[in-house]
Design a protein around this motif. Structure first.
Motif, PDB file in Angstrom:
ATOM      1  N   LEU A   1       2.330   1.871  -3.294  1.00 27.30           N
ATOM      2  CA  LEU A   1       1.319   2.335  -4.251  1.00 27.30           C
ATOM      3  C   LEU A   1       0.942   3.787  -3.997  1.00 27.30           C
ATOM      4  O   LEU A   1       0.811   4.585  -4.924  1.00 27.30           O
ATOM      5  CB  LEU A   1       0.052   1.469  -4.144  1.00 27.30           C
ATOM      6  N   VAL A   2       0.744   4.127  -2.722  1.00 25.92           N
ATOM      7  CA  VAL A   2       0.263   5.464  -2.370  1.00 25.92           C
ATOM      8  C   VAL A   2       1.402   6.484  -2.413  1.00 25.92           C
ATOM      9  O   VAL A   2       1.174   7.669  -2.630  1.00 25.92           O
ATOM     10  CB  VAL A   2      -0.405   5.430  -0.977  1.00 25.92           C
ATOM     11  N   GLY A   3       2.624   6.011  -2.181  1.00 21.14           N
ATOM     12  CA  GLY A   3       3.756   6.912  -2.160  1.00 21.14           C
ATOM     13  C   GLY A   3       4.024   7.469  -0.771  1.00 21.14           C
ATOM     14  O   GLY A   3       4.167   8.671  -0.589  1.00 21.14           O
TER      15      GLY A   3
ATOM     16  N   THR B   1       0.836  -1.202   0.000  1.00 19.29           N
ATOM     17  CA  THR B   1       0.000   0.000   0.000  1.00 19.29           C
ATOM     18  C   THR B   1       0.871   1.253   0.000  1.00 19.29           C
ATOM     19  O   THR B   1       0.635   2.199  -0.761  1.00 19.29           O
ATOM     20  CB  THR B   1      -0.925   0.015   1.233  1.00 19.29           C
TER      21      THR B   1
END
Lengths: 656, 268
Positions: free
Chosen positions: B161-163, B158
């Motif tokens: 993905l979110v950074g 996560t």
């Protein structure tokens, strides 16, 4: 003071339990589980540790049978009331970031069933009062803590047979149950039978007492109780001289014993976790896979973890000796400056439950006995606690200015009212749901929004710097103590900035230049890495012709087109440029400020006329997570601006 | 709305690879069940032989999850290729992160093991040491455990993905144990427990069942192995036993390997 006291039969405990259970109240108390006496919700008196006791030594705890049926015939187990009010892990708010860039924040506040705590020792009653100060009663009222803590009935138990690790008497926390309890029990089990003396300490306790069957305690019984308590006070397993202990510990920051302890200390955090008063916490922002929905969670942290000293990707306390010193100096020293009382109640849990068997009392005595104390800051007077939900509000990006290759200024409109109230030098907590939250100093008020100058150094600051006009983010604050604008008025003011350190100084400069009557002589000394890194170039150029303003700029390295100074900022500080009567405000890397303070002192500015900004990771910004502690100070609320003499004892020292 | 005008951004490509390992960490990914469906919508699971017949042996990846240690030459070559083709490389589990239980052979005569164990030793081609992925290529993130923890795996994916930075705490097992309200097995029962020097992530699983931690998440940040060894000896654990405890699942991690060697020296 004499409190109304009744003598009740052992069997009457059942009625007390029933009274406590009224109105769906959950009764918590000690019970036997997994080889120890722990706190748990109880269904009846029979679940209390009847006939059990504990044997304790450093790093060792054993549950054993008593040869009688005493109900409270033990000292304290591993669990304290702390997790009932300050849970090991909890969600503070939920946040969302929608596809259109808008954000929303929803506080999470529990509405738990009211509680009654049965059988709380004096030390734990005192610890509850300490946590009350941290979370509810002193400066802030944290609504989640308050929801769990308000309307709790506390039935204490006087400690008549303290254990070998107990030292509550030294800490002024016991053995007599004091303020914070509604009722206090004294258990008497002798040839005369098995009875309890029940003492009402509050009106609520009095109401409960009046409904118990029993007779008024006799003089003999009260005398017995007082003598038993006096004897308990004399038979503490440990004693500690607390006179001027904070100053003695801070005078011994370089004691070799800290390093010796580190050869035994596991830095596992067990001590701080079992401590009934330790309040430090960390926080995370777990999210769904899109990062669109996130929960901001808080968890028990420990000063023995690297995370607790985290600052810009490294830790300020890499060594175990530094972490142990942080713990001991905070517990017995800094706490007094922060809260007006010691953080230790002498329960002995940290000694028993240290897997390595380290004896905190012995270590503190070895380090602080016979040391001449240094003077410690006195806790601030606080009148009324402020509601502090820790939940951000939305703000909208009004303007975005690129200052340099990695620095951006965002002007933010605070929703919904567009307020722009802050003092120069204060900071906001800026957050992006799914990414995180960071303290960012306020760099100005542009008439429409509040400006924040941000350098992209990590994931969050990169994401903040990438925000476009119209996008939203979360804001908490403003927080902290800003520049001493009133004290700067009248005489010459020297402003020394390094790199992005100019950001928190900019609004102070603007206000001084806008009011030449109060600030007739302002001199800015500004150093940056390269000419390209200089911030606010156009604004600075606009200032240079103003009467009463002097600008001195230097860079560490420059290309051939640079005509200005090259070198460290301290080279600009000379008798010709710095009047000895000046007051100075400084912001920049710690090493820059260290050299600057010395240079200014040589030019005749005493430490009491210099102000610096300290940097530690201000995570909660309200003095409740413990992350930004710097000696006795919370940088988030006592700072970030300090008059230098407040921090000179600590400044430049490693591992704080 | 003209939604066809907005083609969804290309999903990041995920590859799951296996070197010398038992597949248990990959099973943790399969065990994500509900979250796995959501995950497969967000990422293109392009190579995952354990779970799917769809593979992409030579493709390029945004994230490569690598399970297992390097125990044979072909694994080293494959690892170099994976690194070359992947933007981010995340090791999953004790084998990939510290060499795994198979690192027990390090420093021993491997040819003797091969002769003793296999009917036809000639078929066996193996290196004489089992080494972690980080000994061969740069690693962007390490996930501990034997097997890894599902929540930590999802957190890392996560975060990537979110950074944001993954919220993986490098604290001790004791911290998790205390948050759960467990009674300390070392203090209350004299049970040898490695928890004080072991990296959190398992939720203090063993102490929850009245067992001492045996260290499958490997050393925590600043592991005080010598202090713990001294304490466990006071509790009656002999040096040889201590060495075995440090040598087990994460015995290839330097902090544990060094302490085990010290205890073995003392035992000899």
């Amino acid at each position: 003071m004499t409190h109304p006291t009744k003598r009740i039969a052992r069997a009457e405990l059942d009625r007390l339990f029933a009274l406590l259970s009224e109105d769906a109240r959950v009764v918590h108390g000690p019970t036997v589980r997994d080889g120890a006496i722990v706190d748990a919700p109880l269904a009846s008196v029979s679940e209390l540790p009847i006939g059990w006791t504990d044997q304790q030594a450093p790093g060792r705890y054993r549950l054993t049978r008593r040869d009688d049926a005493a109900v409270f015939g033990f000292v304290v187990g591993p669990s304290s009331p702390k997790p009932l009010f300050f849970p090991p892990e909890e969600t503070l708010y939920r946040a969302e970031r929608r596809a259109d860039g808008k954000v929303g924040f929803v506080p999470v506040v529990p509405s738990p069933a009211p509680k009654a705590l049965l059988g709380v020792r004096a030390c734990d009653v005192a610890a509850m009062r300490i946590q009350d100060r941290v979370f509810r009663d002193r400066e802030h009222r944290e609504p989640r803590y308050a929801a769990r803590r308000d309307d709790t009935i506390v039935v204490g138990v006087h400690c008549l047979a303290p254990g070998p690790l107990c030292f509550c008497a030294s800490m002024g926390a016991g053995p007599r149950v004091g303020e914070g309890a509604d009722l206090a029990l004294a258990e008497r089990l002798d040839a005369g039978g098995h009875i309890f003396l029940v003492e009402a300490l509050t009106a609520r306790g009095q109401a409960l007492l009046s409904r118990l069957e029993g007779s008024e305690a006799s003089d003999e019984e009260l005398r017995w109780r007082d003598e038993a308590l006096a004897s308990a006070e004399r038979s503490m397993g440990r004693t500690l001289d607390t006179a001027e202990l904070p100053g003695r510990l801070y005078a011994a920051l370089d004691h070799p014993r800290w390093e010796e302890i580190a050869s035994r200390c596991l830095a596992c955090g067990s001590c701080t976790s079992v401590c009934p008063s330790c309040f430090c916490s960390g926080s995370d922002d777990p999210s769904d896979l899109e990062g669109a929905h996130t929960s901001h969670t808080r968890h028990w942290e420990s000063c023995f973890t690297s995370a607790h000293g985290e600052l810009h990707g490294h830790t300020t306390r890499p060594r175990t000796s530094e972490r142990y010193r942080q713990w001991a100096t905070h517990k017995f020293g800094a706490w007094v400056s922060q809260m007006g009382q010691s953080g230790c109640v002498g329960c002995g849990r940290c000694i028993a439950w240290c897997p390595s068997g380290i004896d905190l009392v012995a270590e503190v005595r070895a380090i602080a006995d016979g040391v001449s104390p240094v003077t410690m800051p006195v806790a601030r007077e606080v009148t009324a606690p402020r509601e502090e939900s820790l939940v951000p509000r939305a703000a909208t990006v009004l303007a975005r200015t690129v200052e340099s290759s990695d620095v951006v200024t965002l002007s933010l409109r605070m929703e919904p009212d567009g307020r722009r109230d802050f003092a120069p030098g204060q900071f906001h907590q800026l957050s992006l749901p799914g990414v995180g939250e960071a303290p960012i100093s306020i760099s100005g008020d542009d008439g429409a929004g509040v400006e924040h100058t941000i350098r992209a150094v990590g994931k969050l600051t990169e994401a903040l710097c990438a925000l476009r006009v119209g996008a939203q983010l979360g804001v908490r604050g403003p927080y902290g103590r800003g520049w001493p604008m009133d004290e700067l008025a009248g005489g010459p003011v020297v402003v020394v900035a390094g790199g992005i350190g100019l950001a928190p100084l900019r609004e102070a400069l603007r206000r001084m230049l806008a009011d030449p009557e109060r600030y007739p002589d302002v001199r800015l000394f500004y150093g940056a890495r390269t000419p390209e890194d200089l911030l606010y170039g156009r604004e600075l150029l606009g200032w240079i012709d103003r009467p009463g303003f002097d600008l001195h700029v230097t860079v560490d390295r420059a290309g051939p087109t640079w005509r200005g100074h090259v070198g460290v900022v301290t080279r600009l500080l000379r008798p010709a440029t710095v009047p000895a009567s000046a007051r100075a405000i400084l912001c920049g890397p710690e090493v820059m400020m260290r050299f600057t303070v010395d240079a200014l002192a040589k030019l005749g500015l005493p430490h009491t006329r210099q102000w610096v900004t300290m940097e530690r990771h201000m995570k909660c910004a309200t003095g409740t997570c413990g992350r930004c502690q710097y000696g006795p100070h919370f940088v988030c609320k006592d700072g970030p601006v300090f008059r230098f003499d407040e921090v000179s004892m600590l400044f430049g020292r490693h591992g704080l | 709305m003209g939604s066809e005008a907005h083609a969804p951004p290309a999903r990041p490509r995920l590859g799951v690879f296996k070197l010398a390992s038992c597949d248990g960490c990959q099973l943790t990914l399969i065990g994500c069940e509900d979250e796995l469906l959501a995950l497969s919508e967000k990422v293109d699971i392009a190579h995952f032989p354990e779970a799917s017949s769809r593979t992409d042996v030579h493709g390029r990846f945004d994230v490569a999850l690598v399970e297992g240690s390097v125990s044979a030459e072909w694994q080293r070559e494959e690892l170099l290729s994976i690194r070359e083709r992947s933007k981010l490389l995340v090791t999953i589990g004790a084998c990939a992160t510290s060499g795994g239980v198979q690192a027990l052979r390090n420093g021993k005569d491997v040819s003797e093991f091969v002769r003793a164990v296999y009917a036809s030793p000639a078929y066996i081609s193996t290196l004489d040491r089992s080494t972690p992925v980080s000994a061969h290529v740069s690693v962007d993130y390490e996930l501990r455990g034997c097997p890894i923890d599902k929540h930590q795996l999802l957190e890392v994916l996560t975060a990537l993905l979110v950074g944001r930075r993954p919220a993986i705490r490098d604290e001790s097992v004791c911290m998790e144990c205390k948050r759960r309200g467990n009674v300390c097995v070392l203090v209350a029962h004299g049970e040898p427990c490695l928890g004080p020097v072991v990296h959190a992530g398992c939720g203090a699983l063993c102490p929850r069942f009245a067992r001492g931690c045996y260290g499958c998440f490997g050393p925590k940040e600043s592991p005080a192995t010598a202090a713990l060894a001294a304490r466990l000896k006071e509790l009656g654990v002999p040096a040889a036993d201590l060495a075995r405890r440090f040598r087990s699942i994460s015995g290839g991690a330097p902090a544990f390997a060094d302490e085990a060697a010290k205890q073995e020296l003392e035992h000899d």
